[in-house]
Write a protein that holds these residues in place. Structure first.
Motif, PDB file in Angstrom:
ATOM      1  N   GLU A  16      79.235  30.719  76.333  1.00  0.00           N
ATOM      2  CA  GLU A  16      80.425  31.404  76.845  1.00  0.00           C
ATOM      3  C   GLU A  16      81.340  30.449  77.608  1.00  0.00           C
ATOM      4  OE1 GLU A  16      79.020  34.630  79.156  1.00  0.00           O
ATOM      5  OE2 GLU A  16      78.360  35.835  77.434  1.00  0.00           O
ATOM      6  N   GLN A  48      89.184  27.617  74.656  1.00  0.00           N
ATOM      7  CA  GLN A  48      90.348  28.500  74.647  1.00  0.00           C
ATOM      8  C   GLN A  48      91.408  28.031  75.634  1.00  0.00           C
ATOM      9  OE1 GLN A  48      90.786  30.909  72.527  1.00  0.00           O
ATOM     10  NE2 GLN A  48      92.693  31.727  73.373  1.00  0.00           N
ATOM     11  N   GLU A 107      83.181  28.287  75.101  1.00  0.00           N
ATOM     12  CA  GLU A 107      84.264  29.017  74.446  1.00  0.00           C
ATOM     13  C   GLU A 107      85.470  29.175  75.380  1.00  0.00           C
ATOM     14  OE1 GLU A 107      82.602  32.670  73.182  1.00  0.00           O
ATOM     15  OE2 GLU A 107      81.593  31.826  71.411  1.00  0.00           O
TER      16      GLU A 107
END
Length: 247
Positions: free
Chosen positions: A115, A122, A118
């Motif tokens: 997580e 992003q 990611e």
């Protein structure tokens, strides 16, 4: 008779709430609370594993000079179940999680790291798109291409499911049972043929042995009446009783 459960209380006319003394409790006071371990950890002192969900009687306090958007941060003190060493961790409202402080190490968690990775990717992508308009077009092209590939894979899966839906599993099982029974019947027939062949071989061998025993020549014994000479009789006696002849 007066009411047993009185909801309203009597205040005298000279009541002054400002005269009520206030409790001066320290800001860093601690409370005893019952909690569960929020994550898997390992004690640094003895190496004992403490799994997520283990219940403890912990001490709770408010961390001074630390907050997140006005939310207070709390610290918890627990003891190892084996060596009774003190372990501390505190809340992390920014990431909606807990952070380990002292006494233990948090076990590896692949999901959390994924997580975080990611989120980092992003954030980097948003920064690149903000400064480079050509990067925005490139990312949109990649996204559309990826979306087309996903749709193609989804269509292939749908077609495969339709093919499997048309298959009659009961007929397949029935055919498999029939083949299995036919194979078992063939094996039984082969076993019976082998048994018959073995019995025939044994019977032929026995017949040959019987015929060989019948064809053996019988020993011809001399007829004493045919002996006419006395010397022949004496020779026969010596052959029968050799010791008597020596005496």
């Amino acid at each position: 008779m007066s009411e047993r459960k009185v909801l309203n209380k009597y205040y005298p006319p000279d009541f002054d709430p400002a005269k009520i003394p206030k409790l001066k409790l320290p800001k860093d006071r601690q409370y005893v609370v019952r909690l569960m371990a929020p994550f898997n950890m390992r004690c640094k002192t003895c190496g004992e594993y403490i799994y997520k969900g283990k219940k403890f009687n912990a001490r709770k306090e408010t961390v001074q000079n630390e907050s997140y958007l006005g939310l207070p941060i709390f610290r918890f003190y627990i003891k190892c179940t084996r060596c009774l060493a003190e372990i501390t961790f505190k809340t992390d409202p920014e990431n909606t999680d807990y952070t380990m402080e002292h006494g233990a190490t948090r076990n590896f968690q692949a999901e959390k790291l994924l997580e975080e990775e990611e989120k980092r990717m992003q954030k980097e992508r948003e920064e690149e798109e903000l400064n480079n308009p050509m990067k925005v077009l490139e990312n949109r092209t990649k996204d559309s291409k990826l979306e087309m590939e996903v749709l193609e894979n989804l269509q292939e899966l749908k077609e495969l499911n339709q093919r499997q839906a048309n298959v009659d599993f009961e007929a397949m099982l029935k055919q498999y049972k029939e083949l299995e029974e036919e194979q078992r019947r063939k094996e039984q027939e082969e076993d019976e043929q082998e048994m018959k062949a073995m019995l025939e071989q044994a019977q032929n061998r026995r017949l040959l042995e019987d015929s060989d025993s019948d064809e053996e020549p019988t020993k011809i014994r001399p007829n004493p009446t045919a002996l006419t000479k006395p010397t022949d009789i004496l020779q026969e006696v010596r052959m029968t009783f050799p010791q008597a002849g020596r005496g």
